[in-house]
Design a protein around this motif. Structure first.
Motif, PDB file in Angstrom:
ATOM      1  N   TYR A  27      -4.194   6.370 -31.465  1.00 47.10           N
ATOM      2  CA  TYR A  27      -3.277   7.391 -30.973  1.00 47.10           C
ATOM      3  C   TYR A  27      -1.853   6.908 -31.221  1.00 47.10           C
ATOM      4  O   TYR A  27      -1.584   5.705 -31.248  1.00 47.10           O
ATOM      5  CB  TYR A  27      -3.553   7.602 -29.485  1.00 47.10           C
ATOM      6  CG  TYR A  27      -2.490   8.367 -28.751  1.00 47.10           C
ATOM      7  CD1 TYR A  27      -2.358   9.743 -28.925  1.00 47.10           C
ATOM      8  CD2 TYR A  27      -1.609   7.717 -27.885  1.00 47.10           C
ATOM      9  CE1 TYR A  27      -1.378  10.452 -28.255  1.00 47.10           C
ATOM     10  CE2 TYR A  27      -0.626   8.422 -27.216  1.00 47.10           C
ATOM     11  CZ  TYR A  27      -0.514   9.790 -27.405  1.00 47.10           C
ATOM     12  OH  TYR A  27       0.462  10.477 -26.747  1.00 47.10           O
ATOM     13  N   LYS A  54      -7.256   6.908 -39.202  1.00 43.83           N
ATOM     14  CA  LYS A  54      -6.718   8.192 -38.734  1.00 43.83           C
ATOM     15  C   LYS A  54      -5.870   7.993 -37.477  1.00 43.83           C
ATOM     16  O   LYS A  54      -6.217   7.166 -36.624  1.00 43.83           O
ATOM     17  CB  LYS A  54      -7.867   9.152 -38.405  1.00 43.83           C
ATOM     18  CG  LYS A  54      -7.388  10.573 -38.097  1.00 43.83           C
ATOM     19  CD  LYS A  54      -8.397  11.388 -37.315  1.00 43.83           C
ATOM     20  CE  LYS A  54      -9.506  11.931 -38.198  1.00 43.83           C
ATOM     21  NZ  LYS A  54     -10.351  12.909 -37.451  1.00 43.83           N
ATOM     22  N   CYS A 106      -4.168  12.338 -40.432  1.00 45.70           N
ATOM     23  CA  CYS A 106      -3.362  12.617 -39.249  1.00 45.70           C
ATOM     24  C   CYS A 106      -3.842  13.927 -38.627  1.00 45.70           C
ATOM     25  O   CYS A 106      -4.016  14.919 -39.335  1.00 45.70           O
ATOM     26  CB  CYS A 106      -1.891  12.749 -39.673  1.00 45.70           C
ATOM     27  SG  CYS A 106      -0.752  13.003 -38.305  1.00 45.70           S
ATOM     28  N   GLU A 107      -4.093  13.893 -37.334  1.00 49.36           N
ATOM     29  CA  GLU A 107      -4.560  15.092 -36.637  1.00 49.36           C
ATOM     30  C   GLU A 107      -3.623  15.337 -35.455  1.00 49.36           C
ATOM     31  O   GLU A 107      -3.421  14.456 -34.619  1.00 49.36           O
ATOM     32  CB  GLU A 107      -6.003  14.873 -36.160  1.00 49.36           C
ATOM     33  CG  GLU A 107      -6.855  16.120 -36.271  1.00 49.36           C
ATOM     34  CD  GLU A 107      -8.352  15.822 -36.131  1.00 49.36           C
ATOM     35  OE1 GLU A 107      -8.775  14.689 -36.473  1.00 49.36           O
ATOM     36  OE2 GLU A 107      -9.077  16.722 -35.673  1.00 49.36           O
ATOM     37  N   ASN A 112     -12.393   4.242 -35.522  1.00 47.41           N
ATOM     38  CA  ASN A 112     -11.489   4.190 -36.677  1.00 47.41           C
ATOM     39  C   ASN A 112     -10.214   4.993 -36.471  1.00 47.41           C
ATOM     40  O   ASN A 112      -9.432   5.186 -37.390  1.00 47.41           O
ATOM     41  CB  ASN A 112     -12.203   4.730 -37.929  1.00 47.41           C
ATOM     42  CG  ASN A 112     -13.273   3.780 -38.404  1.00 47.41           C
ATOM     43  OD1 ASN A 112     -13.038   2.573 -38.471  1.00 47.41           O
ATOM     44  ND2 ASN A 112     -14.444   4.315 -38.704  1.00 47.41           N
ATOM     45  N   THR A 113     -10.058   5.509 -35.256  1.00 51.36           N
ATOM     46  CA  THR A 113      -8.915   6.362 -34.947  1.00 51.36           C
ATOM     47  C   THR A 113      -8.115   5.745 -33.800  1.00 51.36           C
ATOM     48  O   THR A 113      -8.682   5.171 -32.875  1.00 51.36           O
ATOM     49  CB  THR A 113      -9.409   7.780 -34.541  1.00 51.36           C
ATOM     50  OG1 THR A 113     -10.121   8.341 -35.638  1.00 51.36           O
ATOM     51  CG2 THR A 113      -8.235   8.691 -34.189  1.00 51.36           C
ATOM     52  N   THR A 144       2.013   8.969 -42.012  1.00 54.17           N
ATOM     53  CA  THR A 144       0.627   8.664 -42.393  1.00 54.17           C
ATOM     54  C   THR A 144       0.414   8.945 -43.889  1.00 54.17           C
ATOM     55  O   THR A 144      -0.330   8.216 -44.550  1.00 54.17           O
ATOM     56  CB  THR A 144      -0.378   9.474 -41.547  1.00 54.17           C
ATOM     57  OG1 THR A 144       0.029  10.847 -41.532  1.00 54.17           O
ATOM     58  CG2 THR A 144      -0.431   8.953 -40.116  1.00 54.17           C
ATOM     59  N   ASP A 187     -13.306   7.538 -31.185  1.00 56.29           N
ATOM     60  CA  ASP A 187     -13.645   7.127 -32.558  1.00 56.29           C
ATOM     61  C   ASP A 187     -13.017   5.760 -32.858  1.00 56.29           C
ATOM     62  O   ASP A 187     -11.797   5.608 -32.812  1.00 56.29           O
ATOM     63  CB  ASP A 187     -13.116   8.188 -33.539  1.00 56.29           C
ATOM     64  CG  ASP A 187     -13.344   7.795 -35.001  1.00 56.29           C
ATOM     65  OD1 ASP A 187     -13.869   6.699 -35.266  1.00 56.29           O
ATOM     66  OD2 ASP A 187     -12.978   8.610 -35.867  1.00 56.29           O
ATOM     67  N   THR A 217      -4.111  10.215 -34.200  1.00 59.01           N
ATOM     68  CA  THR A 217      -3.981  11.505 -33.506  1.00 59.01           C
ATOM     69  C   THR A 217      -2.685  11.485 -32.721  1.00 59.01           C
ATOM     70  O   THR A 217      -2.193  10.427 -32.315  1.00 59.01           O
ATOM     71  CB  THR A 217      -5.135  11.755 -32.505  1.00 59.01           C
ATOM     72  OG1 THR A 217      -5.041  10.800 -31.439  1.00 59.01           O
ATOM     73  CG2 THR A 217      -6.488  11.649 -33.187  1.00 59.01           C
ATOM     74  N   ALA A 271      -8.781  10.129 -29.817  1.00 58.16           N
ATOM     75  CA  ALA A 271      -8.598   8.786 -30.382  1.00 58.16           C
ATOM     76  C   ALA A 271      -9.598   7.797 -29.790  1.00 58.16           C
ATOM     77  O   ALA A 271     -10.213   7.015 -30.526  1.00 58.16           O
ATOM     78  CB  ALA A 271      -7.166   8.305 -30.143  1.00 58.16           C
TER      79      ALA A 271
END
Lengths: 456, 456
Positions: free
Chosen positions: A228, A133, A158-159, A225-226, A151, A223, A135, A220
């Motif tokens: 930025y 993911k 995607c956030e 797995n996330t 993404t 987590d 952000t 970001a």
């Protein structure tokens, strides 16, 4: 006698450059490093690791002049690249200028701007390193739509934290992000501590780009797995954009032209750097000698009125400190329509180049920009985004100066996006409601007080 | 093994066709003539003279197979033409189909659709004959923006009657028309007798395309310096659009392909005719044998459910009578999002070709169309206008049939415009608020009662 060039100068997919250009090793003086905000020592890879994948961190500090564009990025680039270079025959005729105006048009990308040039490789490298993911923040929405598109190409999430005022006023950009599968939050949001603290003071807080960056960064780092993604400012972002200038070099060569003047609009600096750096390389090597000019909005003049200081990239002070031209990370510019240029700072690399005297800068108020954009739409047919109206206005200034002097200069600029989702701005202009706001120097002075005092 | 074709197949400006193709002389049976509504005799040039310039009237009834595109039109075409042909590699991969899908993209024009292909020559010929102003109607706004752009290129005035419901709900299209200098009125308006009569009954009348045509026609015939311009339906309009198909033929030849299936969305028929007629010429000459398929919205199925009858082109009965597939000139379709396909009739030429068995037709409901458009945006990157989502849905149906059968068919379609100004439709789809409305066959039967009964 002007050369008889076609309206569009095209490259085939086979002619597309396969390397990005890193200007850093070619500069006469190396740019100052980013600093860790706690230790004030140069930030190392480990400081960036919670935010970015290792491949991008390596690019951020790379001393290689050229970096290969991976095949998995080239494949996506080919959806819209190479982008066209246009000769503005009809605008030249309207202005009755002996100048020849060329513009590189990035509005042909799916998201409608130059931003996917870096969104795609950023998504690619994160995906390669197993990140699921990304952000990010977005203001007007150009960057958020670009990252959402990118993404989606690699099956990632995607956030996006969108500045609340834009989130409410511009539902269409949000729709476009959602078409590509992104989740969009207004910022400030109740998802971060910083966001909640701001909403507690004002439940209708309009937000700002700096605040949205703080929120996306916070999410970001929380987590593993996330990561930025940033749409401008950083070295690797500007490097990804150099494909614009590399293509333009090839395209101008096809019609036997070398530019006398380059003008590019600057917000964070990525569109400008992308166009200008390959030409600056040629200039430093003595192969051409164009004047290189940044154009910024009069309401947010970080180069022409900001100080060259170490400052934060965001409002909450979560990013490393970067030496750049800044109006102060707490500065909130007037609500001009070029949302993509409303950032308190300027890319450290563009700032450094400006300090070295390798580029000059001017600022232009928005009414002149929209007046220029109307002339451009009526002749060249393209309704430009508010950001590149600054580049158009600067190109027109230069072309009119050529009319005075009789010089047949070759002017090159980048039209970094279309304005199909910005028509409310044109409506304001057409109805006479658009005004040039006075710049609040008091607000700048106030914001500068919070900039850390750091030697060097 | 699929051919390794690039994503974009481009033509240079030098390769752009310099003639439009008139299919009429190549048809095995000539199309029935338009009739004067009073005498019921074939309408002559004098009947059309208050509406159109002589050059276009001649094109409307021409028996020449090819008509030269004037230099003053080619110059403007080059702002965006030749348009790209794309190979939908990524959509094919998503569908896991052995079919090869190509789409000709007309969204690169200034107005964002195929409409400027005819707006520009219509403005040009009127300008050549000394006409100073053009009037027209617009529904969703694609045609109005196109004519506004075109008249701006020749320094003419443009006055647009926009269906009142769209005028209120879609201010951005109006802004775009105003950027190019047009004056826009909601229809019904108080500027015409017909408009005033409707407003007297309902001051908030939502309007319709047929009503807006009546108003634009009435204003044109009242002033000797003003003519009227129509964006679809007529022979000369479809002929101007054949540049789409002529380019596509050259582009497919570059990669060694001939199409097995052509699908095009049909409203008035100009996008479909523009793509299909040059391929139909090749088919009639025995040089290829593609299936040619019209796709219309299930909510406005003039070909698949309308009758082939003489009917009026407008609601007030001011136009000549044309033999066409019609749902009745008083029929007002459900408010589906593909506003450009909400017309009661079908181009007489497309209707005739359909009757001759030279094209087939299907209808598709809008939910399937938007579902197809989402797949398309996520893979090919382009957010399509609601109208061509029908073409995309039909192409996907065909590609999935190929997956079943294992056939490696070459599918060609036209993506006639982008959806940047139609994101409210996508928002409805994403929020789950979009529904497939049942077609009111009672409403069609009622509207058909007012269609004149004419032998032949």
């Amino acid at each position: 006698m002007p050369l008889k060039t076609p309206h569009k100068i095209l490259l085939s997919e086979d002619e597309m450059p396969t390397q990005w250009y890193n200007i850093v090793p070619d500069l006469p003086v190396p740019p100052p490093p980013a600093l860790h905000p706690g230790t004030l020592q140069p930030a190392g890879p480990e400081d960036f690791a919670p935010l970015f994948p290792m491949a991008l961190i390596e690019q951020e500090v790379s001393q290689e002049r050229y970096i290969d564009i991976p095949g998995g990025v080239l494949d996506i680039y080919k959806i819209w690249r190479p982008s066209p270079l246009f000769r503005a025959h009809r605008l030249e005729a309207l202005l009755d200028t002996p100048a020849r105006i060329y513009y590189k048009y990035e509005g042909v990308s799916p998201a409608g701007s130059h931003k996917p040039n870096t969104a795609v490789p950023q998504a690619y490298y994160n995906h390669q390193e197993g990140i699921r993911k990304l952000t990010t923040e977005t203001g007007a929405g150009q960057w958020g739509t670009s990252l959402a598109f990118a993404t989606a190409q690699y099956g990632m999430e995607c956030e996006v934290w969108q500045v609340a005022a834009s989130y409410r006023q511009k539902p269409h950009r949000r729709t476009m992000m959602e078409i590509w599968g992104a989740t969009v939050h207004p910022s400030p949001s109740d998802l971060t501590e910083y966001g909640r603290s701001l909403l507690a003071i004002d439940p209708d807080h309009p937000g700002s780009l700096g605040i949205a960056i703080s929120e996306a960064v916070a999410m970001a780092v929380a987590d593993p797995n996330t990561r930025y993604a940033l749409g401008s400012v950083l070295n690797h972002v500007l490097m990804h954009q150099t494909i614009i200038g590399e293509e333009a070099l090839l395209q101008l060569a096809k019609v036997g032209e070398t530019p006398d003047v380059l003008v590019g609009c600057t917000g964070g600096g990525s569109n400008f750097g992308g166009l200008a750096f390959p030409f600056l390389r040629e200039k430093l090597a003595g192969r051409m000698s164009p004047t290189i000019r940044c154009v910024e909005p009069a309401a947010c003049p970080s180069l022409t009125m900001g100080e060259y200081r170490y400052d934060f990239g965001d409002s909450a002070g979560m990013t490393p400190l970067m030496k750049m031209h800044t109006l102060g990370s707490q500065f909130i510019p007037d609500p001009i329509h070029a949302g993509g240029l409303r950032y308190h700072g300027m890319s450290p690399l563009v700032s450094h180049i400006y300090e070295l005297g390798l580029a000059e800068a001017i600022s232009i108020p928005q009414l002149e920009c929209f007046d220029a954009a109307m002339k451009f739409a009526q002749t060249e047919g393209i309704v430009a985004a508010p950001e590149p109206t600054h580049a158009i206005a600067a190109a027109i200034r230069e072309a009119l100066a050529c009319k005075e002097s009789g010089e047949e200069k070759v002017i090159l600029t980048a039209l970094c996006g279309h304005g199909h989702l910005d028509l409310a701005s044109y409506e304001k202009y057409l109805s006479g409601e658009m005004v040039d706001l006075d710049l609040s120097t008091d607000a700048i002075a106030e914001a500068m007080k919070s900039v850390p005092v750091i030697a060097g």
